[in-house]
Design a protein around this motif. Structure first.
Motif, short mmCIF file in Angstrom:
data_model
loop_
_atom_site.label_atom_id
_atom_site.label_comp_id
_atom_site.label_asym_id
_atom_site.label_seq_id
_atom_site.Cartn_x
_atom_site.Cartn_y
_atom_site.Cartn_z
N ILE A 145 -4.67 1.93 12.07
CA ILE A 145 -3.75 3.06 12.14
C ILE A 145 -2.32 2.66 12.48
CG2 ILE A 145 -5.58 4.73 12.68
CD1 ILE A 145 -4.39 4.69 15.60
N ASP A 146 -2.05 1.36 12.59
CA ASP A 146 -0.64 0.95 12.75
C ASP A 146 0.00 0.65 11.40
OD1 ASP A 146 -2.21 -1.33 12.48
OD2 ASP A 146 -1.37 -2.38 14.21
N ASP A 147 -0.60 -0.30 10.65
CA ASP A 147 0.01 -0.62 9.35
C ASP A 147 -0.47 0.30 8.22
OD1 ASP A 147 -2.50 -1.64 8.44
OD2 ASP A 147 -2.02 -3.62 9.20
N ASP A 148 -1.55 1.08 8.48
CA ASP A 148 -2.11 1.97 7.46
C ASP A 148 -2.31 1.24 6.12
OD1 ASP A 148 -2.51 4.28 8.97
OD2 ASP A 148 -0.50 5.06 8.61
N LEU B 23 7.00 -0.90 20.96
CA LEU B 23 5.65 -1.00 21.51
C LEU B 23 5.64 -1.36 23.00
CD1 LEU B 23 3.71 -2.74 18.57
CD2 LEU B 23 3.72 -0.33 19.20
N PHE C 66 -11.26 3.36 13.80
CA PHE C 66 -12.26 3.07 12.78
C PHE C 66 -13.12 1.87 13.18
CE2 PHE C 66 -9.07 5.41 10.42
CZ PHE C 66 -9.86 6.32 9.74
N ASN D 17 4.97 8.23 10.83
CA ASN D 17 5.99 8.37 11.87
C ASN D 17 7.08 7.33 11.75
OD1 ASN D 17 5.17 10.67 13.46
ND2 ASN D 17 3.33 9.48 13.89
N SER E 269 0.82 -1.22 0.00
CA SER E 269 0.00 0.00 0.00
C SER E 269 0.84 1.26 0.00
CB SER E 269 -0.89 0.03 1.25
OG SER E 269 -1.85 -0.99 1.23
N ILE F 145 -0.65 14.67 14.91
CA ILE F 145 0.15 13.80 14.03
C ILE F 145 -0.66 13.36 12.81
CG2 ILE F 145 1.92 12.92 15.59
CD1 ILE F 145 0.24 10.54 16.23
N GLN F 146 -1.96 13.16 12.99
CA GLN F 146 -2.76 12.70 11.85
C GLN F 146 -2.85 13.78 10.77
OE1 GLN F 146 -3.95 12.60 15.04
NE2 GLN F 146 -3.98 10.42 15.51
N TYR G 220 -4.16 6.14 19.33
CA TYR G 220 -3.88 7.13 18.28
C TYR G 220 -3.17 8.37 18.81
CZ TYR G 220 -7.66 10.37 19.46
OH TYR G 220 -8.45 11.29 20.09
N ASN G 221 -3.16 8.56 20.12
CA ASN G 221 -2.47 9.73 20.68
C ASN G 221 -0.98 9.53 20.90
OD1 ASN G 221 -4.29 11.90 21.08
ND2 ASN G 221 -5.39 10.60 22.56
N VAL G 222 -0.54 8.27 20.79
CA VAL G 222 0.87 7.98 21.08
C VAL G 222 1.71 8.28 19.85
CG1 VAL G 222 2.51 6.15 21.64
CG2 VAL G 222 0.23 6.14 22.69
N LYS G 223 2.82 8.95 20.06
CA LYS G 223 3.75 9.16 18.95
C LYS G 223 4.77 8.02 18.99
CE LYS G 223 6.46 12.75 16.64
NZ LYS G 223 7.33 11.79 16.03
N VAL G 224 4.78 7.22 17.95
CA VAL G 224 5.64 6.02 17.98
C VAL G 224 7.10 6.39 17.82
CG1 VAL G 224 3.87 4.52 17.02
CG2 VAL G 224 5.52 5.59 15.50
N ARG H 125 7.31 2.35 2.30
CA ARG H 125 5.96 2.87 2.54
C ARG H 125 5.85 3.38 3.97
NH1 ARG H 125 2.42 -0.75 5.16
NH2 ARG H 125 0.83 0.68 4.40
N PRO H 126 5.10 4.46 4.16
CA PRO H 126 4.93 4.99 5.52
C PRO H 126 3.97 4.11 6.33
CG PRO H 126 3.84 6.41 3.89
CD PRO H 126 4.42 5.28 3.14
N ILE H 127 4.26 3.96 7.61
CA ILE H 127 3.35 3.30 8.54
C ILE H 127 3.16 4.21 9.75
CG2 ILE H 127 3.80 0.93 7.77
CD1 ILE H 127 5.85 0.64 10.01
N TYR H 128 2.24 3.90 10.63
CA TYR H 128 1.98 4.72 11.81
C TYR H 128 1.86 6.20 11.45
CZ TYR H 128 3.06 0.55 14.52
OH TYR H 128 3.05 -0.71 15.05
N ALA H 129 0.98 6.52 10.53
CA ALA H 129 0.73 7.90 10.12
C ALA H 129 2.01 8.61 9.69
CB ALA H 129 0.04 8.69 11.25
N GLN I 231 -9.24 1.32 7.81
CA GLN I 231 -7.78 1.32 7.88
C GLN I 231 -7.35 1.10 9.31
OE1 GLN I 231 -6.52 4.90 6.00
NE2 GLN I 231 -4.58 5.05 7.03
N GLN J 251 -3.69 11.75 7.58
CA GLN J 251 -3.49 10.30 7.56
C GLN J 251 -4.66 9.59 6.87
OE1 GLN J 251 -3.74 8.46 11.46
NE2 GLN J 251 -2.70 6.59 10.81
#
Ligand SMILES: Cc1cc2nc3c(=O)[nH]c(=O)nc-3n(C[C@H](O)[C@H](O)[C@H](O)COP(=O)(O)OP(=O)(O)OC[C@H]3O[C@@H](n4cnc5c(N)ncnc54)[C@H](O)[C@@H]3O)c2cc1C
Ligand SMILES: Nc1ncnc2c1ncn2[C@@H]1O[C@H](COP(=O)(O)O)[C@@H](O)[C@H]1O
Lengths: 309, 249
Positions: free
Chosen positions: B120-123, B28, B38, A131, A112, A263-264, B13-17, A125-129, B118, A244
């Motif tokens: 929000i980890d692997d998008d 993690l 979602f 990050n 993707s 971040i999103q 979703y609030n955590v910045k990885v 590819r980007p993952i985690y928005a 979607q 995102q």
């Protein structure tokens, strides 16, 4: 080796992102063909044939493709897939809708929203928005790929590929089109615009977008975007959302007005060349990515900006 | 009709990885985990269909570690009727998840599966579409409105130019977009009640499907860093800098 780009067809034209996805296909190596699926889309096929580097254009014309419904479109792509090593489509809403269906029908894992091609089987590819950036190698014989168009340069014009008709696949008749409500705008399309000005929750109403954002957009020839908060509140339509889960933009200039910088949201605009942030909170996270930050009340700053342009 | 809702346990979703320094993935450890946003919307939609008399039973399912029971319990506390956990400590790719879900669909025979658009980890944004393909079902992705219409389901979808409404033959797959609804919070009494609702725990081996990964992660790296620039004092200074320093006006 040969790759197929499935163009985004709108009526009788192709989306400009097609040129960028062709560049991604050329980077993989081998011949590149384009598939045009539409209804009365001869002009779209002719436009695709002019993209430089394209070997041939496959053109399937059938009412079943008029509204880009996933089921018939996926079956068509699968019907021509045998000849190709990689099948690519822009990661816009049609590509996101149809390509995973194609991948599952071919029993492969889709890759993707790639932002670069490292090798014919390896992509970033980007993952985690956004990050983190994952470099992934596909072990499937056939690759099904969606492409983040803003990460690739547009292929030039100047080709003269042959157009070949292909027959439509049988329509499985699982879904049917009811209606569409498309946003009308004379401004440039968000994902391809050179300048984008986006408003956030702070705008507080559609009227304020109209009064404060639109005049500047029109002076600059810019597209208008928004944060999810502004879209959720109904100030502007959903297709204005940058982020995102909205659109990804990478213009020369991005102006974020009254947007905090979650971040999103950053995921959708942090690859812009120059970022300007206007926010009355000097600690707003948006300032951490902005090249130029102005701490000000937007209701004072924007009229001044419009005057100064 | 019976509705199946797959819910994924993901980083909140609030955590910045943070990317691990050896580039093997993201860190993690001790990070807050939640239900994919979602999927909360998907659970909420199923509950509304039940409250409206369309849905009869809601089954929440997760494929993930033992701890993913927390997310299933949350779905149960919101109003789902029972849960299924397919336990694994491996990351299963969307294609593998879709194959497992297909096996569950064949057993449970729901008429509708509502997934998030979607994770929000692997998008990835793939699983629902893949499940629809494997089952030969219709799909209504990125839904902002879902309505039963006789023996069809009308789905309004968020597309690039605006909104598109399509009519789906049932059984169908729907994936949720953000504006479909606003998920409810589970009340304390409902959280207590959810503890007594049935939750089946299964193993991947029970299903006999091949979930071996097709993609190999070579490395996970930090995105290019953007440095904060300068603060300007006035609009005039901003315009001057954009014209003469950045050259974008
Ligand atoms: C799964 C998921 C996906 C998401 N996807 C997206 C996405 O794709 N895109 C997206 O944008 N968001 C997305 N979000 C939402 C995101 O987390 C934030 O909630 C959202 O971006 C906030 O929008 P905002 O900055 O407009 O609002 P707020 O965070 O409320 O910020 C408003 C800002 O305006 C400033 N302000 C207020 N008044 C003025 C004034 N008069 N003048 C100047 N400044 C002023 C404030 O200081 C503040 O910084 C997503 C969230 C989730 C959970
Ligand atoms: N491991 C999982 N367990 C349950 N549901 C999942 C899982 N992975 C994906 N899903 C569902 O599929 C949706 C899309 O995920 P993805 O294709 O990974 O972006 C999610 O929102 C979930 O509804």
């Amino acid at each position: 080796m040969a790759n197929l780009v499935v163009a985004d067809v709108h009526g009788s034209s192709i989306d400009e992102s097609t040129h960028k996805t062709v560049t991604a296909a050329l980077a993989i190596g081998g011949d590149v063909d384009i598939l045009i699926a539409g209804s009365g889309a001869d002009d779209a096929a002719a436009a695709a044939a002019k993209i430089s580097g394209v070997r041939k254009v496959l053109h399937a014309d059938d009412p079943a493709y008029a509204h880009r419904l996933a089921e018939p479109l996926a079956d068509l792509i699968v019907s021509v897939a045998g000849d190709y090593d990689a099948i690519l489509k822009t990661a816009a809403t049609t590509g996101k809708n149809v390509m995973p269906r194609v991948a599952a029908l071919l029993d492969v894992m889709q890759i993707s929203e790639i932002v670069s091609v490292e090798a014919p089987d390896t992509f970033v590819r980007p993952i985690y928005a956004g990050n983190a950036m994952a470099t992934v190698k596909s072990n499937d014989a056939k690759k099904v790929i969606t492409v983040r168009a803003t990460s690739f340069k547009a292929a030039e014009e100047g080709g003269s590929a042959a157009v070949e008709k292909v027959s439509a696949a049988a329509d499985p008749g699982l879904s049917s089109f009811v209606g569409e409500e498309l946003t009308k705008s004379d401004r440039p399309e968000l994902t391809g615009a050179k300048i984008v000005i986006s408003g956030g929750r702070a705008l507080a109403s559609y009227e304020n977008f109209e009064k404060y954002i639109f005049p500047i957009a029109d002076k600059l020839g810019a597209a208008v975007g928004a944060s999810r908060a502004a879209v959720d509140a109904g100030y502007v339509p959903n297709d204005y959302q940058v982020g995102q889960t909205g659109k990804v933009v990478a213009p020369e200039l991005y102006i974020a007005v009254g947007i905090s910088g979650a971040i999103q949201h950053l995921a959708g605009m942090k690859d812009s060349k120059v970022i300007v942030a206007i926010n009355k909170d000097e600690d707003a996270p948006i300032f951490q990515v902005a090249d130029y930050g102005l701490v000000a009340d937007l209701f004072n700053a924007l009229p001044e900006l419009e005057q100064a342009l | 009709m019976k509705v199946l809702v797959p819910v994924k346990r993901v980083i909140d979703y609030n955590v910045k990885v943070r990317v691990k320094s050896d580039q093997s993935g993201v860190d993690l450890a001790n990070v807050k985990m939640s239900m994919n946003p979602f999927d909360e919307i998907a659970v909420e939609e199923a509950i509304r269909l039940k409250e409206g008399g369309t849905a009869t039973e809601i089954v929440a399912i997760s494929i993930g570690p033992e701890k993913a029971q927390d997310q299933i319990r949350q779905a149960l506390a919101m109003g789902a009727d029972r849960g299924i956990l397919i336990k694994t400590d491996d990351d299963i790719e969307p294609l593998g998840v879709a194959k497992l879900l297909k096996a569950v669909v064949e057993e449970e025979k729901p008429e509708l599966v509502i997934l998030g658009k979607q994770a929000i980890d692997d998008d990835s944004n793939q699983t629902g579409q893949m499940l629809a393909a494997l089952l030969g079902w219709s799909q209504g992705t990125f839904a902002s409105k879902v309505e039963k219409d006789g023996d069809k389901l009308n789905v309004t979808r968020e597309i690039d130019g605006g909104l598109q409404t399509i009519s789906l033959a049932l059984p169908a797959i729907v994936t949720t977009d953000l504006r479909l609804n606003e998920p409810r919070y589970a009340s304390l009494p409902n959280i207590m009640k959810a503890k007594k609702k049935p939750l089946d725990v299964k193993e991947i081996g029970d299903f006999g499907v091949d979930v071996a990964p097709r993609l190999e992660t070579i490395k996970v790296s930090e995105p290019p860093k953007r440095e904060a620039g300068v603060k300007v004092e006035t609009v005039a200074e901003l315009v001057d800098k954009l014209k003469n320093e950045a050259g974008v006006l």
